[in-house]
Motif scaffolding. Structure first.
Motif, short mmCIF file in Angstrom:
data_model
loop_
_atom_site.label_atom_id
_atom_site.label_comp_id
_atom_site.label_asym_id
_atom_site.label_seq_id
_atom_site.Cartn_x
_atom_site.Cartn_y
_atom_site.Cartn_z
N ALA A 182 0.74 -1.38 0.16
CA ALA A 182 -0.01 0.15 0.13
C ALA A 182 0.97 1.19 0.13
CB ALA A 182 -1.00 0.02 1.27
N ALA A 183 0.41 2.32 -0.64
CA ALA A 183 1.11 3.65 -0.56
C ALA A 183 1.14 4.07 0.85
CB ALA A 183 0.22 4.73 -1.52
N PRO A 184 2.42 4.69 1.07
CA PRO A 184 2.70 5.18 2.54
C PRO A 184 1.44 6.22 2.72
CG PRO A 184 4.68 5.44 1.08
CD PRO A 184 3.56 5.09 0.30
N GLY A 185 1.01 7.02 1.98
CA GLY A 185 -0.08 7.80 2.43
C GLY A 185 -1.24 7.15 3.09
N GLU A 186 -1.70 6.05 2.11
CA GLU A 186 -3.00 5.50 2.42
C GLU A 186 -2.68 4.75 3.71
OE1 GLU A 186 -5.54 1.78 0.62
OE2 GLU A 186 -3.92 2.84 -0.61
N THR A 187 -1.59 4.35 4.08
CA THR A 187 -1.19 3.63 5.25
C THR A 187 -1.35 4.51 6.42
OG1 THR A 187 0.27 1.87 4.12
CG2 THR A 187 0.50 2.06 6.58
#
Length: 235
Positions: A182-187
């Motif tokens: 998952a993208a860091p922002g989504e995490t």
């Protein structure tokens, strides 16, 4: 000069002073201030024995107000009123000393006692009681609101799953590895949603500290998490 050698030559009692010295100073200050506060209570009309409750009242008031003001975070429930109480108690203790000394040294006469002094000193105990009850009540309200109810705790896992499902996916670069994460922002947004649904109050600064990002980035992540929760609550 080697700093370690200098520290090694410092006597042990020097290190003890910050830990053991302040209680001694506090006790001496209270003993020195108590007679003046006691004398003012006597002048205001209290019995000599009952008047010793005045220094106890002011000391307890100052200690409780200062402790609450120091322990509660800025903006928390009861913090402002505790700060005001700490300054008021300090001002009352400071004012009691010169006023009582003016009577002792004969500059002022206590026969009869000034009306303003009698009224002011007589109002101290009920005012202290009222403010301490207010501080205690604000503490109990803070404790109750910080603990979510059972029904809310039971529904929060389901709300968390629904909120996470509406988090907007951010574009990611295709990695050469077959495993896609998952993208860091989504995490980060998912982590903030979990904390928000658990009842934690977050600010942009706190979100940035939790995620290890800048304050601006933490604020954006927090706004995305709150937006996701709003969509769930509005559906």
């Amino acid at each position: 000069m080697n700093i370690r050698n200098v520290q090694a030559r410092v006597p042990g009692w020097v290190d003890w002073l910050p830990r053991g010295g302040w209680p001694v100073v506090a006790i001496v200050v209270m003993v020195m201030c108590a007679p003046g506060e006691h004398q003012l209570a006597v002048i205001a009309g209290w019995d000599h024995r009952l008047a010793w409750g005045m220094p106890v009242c002011l000391i307890a008031y100052a200690g409780i107000a200062a402790t609450v003001a120091t322990r509660r975070a800025k903006g928390a429930q009861g913090h402002l009123t505790a700060v005001v109480g700490a300054f008021v108690s300090l001002g009352a203790a400071m004012a009691a000393q010169p006023v009582s000394h003016l009577f002792v040294t004969g500059y002022w006469s206590a026969d009869p006692a000034p009306v303003w002094l009698v009224v002011s000193v007589s109002c101290v105990p009920p005012l202290v009681l009222g403010h301490l009850m207010h501080v205690a009540a604000s503490h109990s309200v803070r404790s109750e609101t910080s603990e979510p109810s059972r029904s809310v705790r039971e529904t929060r896992p389901r709300e968390t799953r629904r909120a996470l499902s509406v988090v907007p996916s951010q574009p990611t670069h295709t990695a050469p590895s077959p495993a896609v994460s998952a993208a860091p922002g989504e995490t980060d947004v998912r982590q903030l949603i979990t904390r928000l649904t658990a009842g934690e109050t977050l600010s942009a600064k706190r979100a940035a500290e939790l995620l290890g990002v800048s304050r601006a980035t933490g604020g954006r992540r927090l706004a995305e998490a709150k937006a996701a929760l709003s969509k769930v609550n509005g559906s």
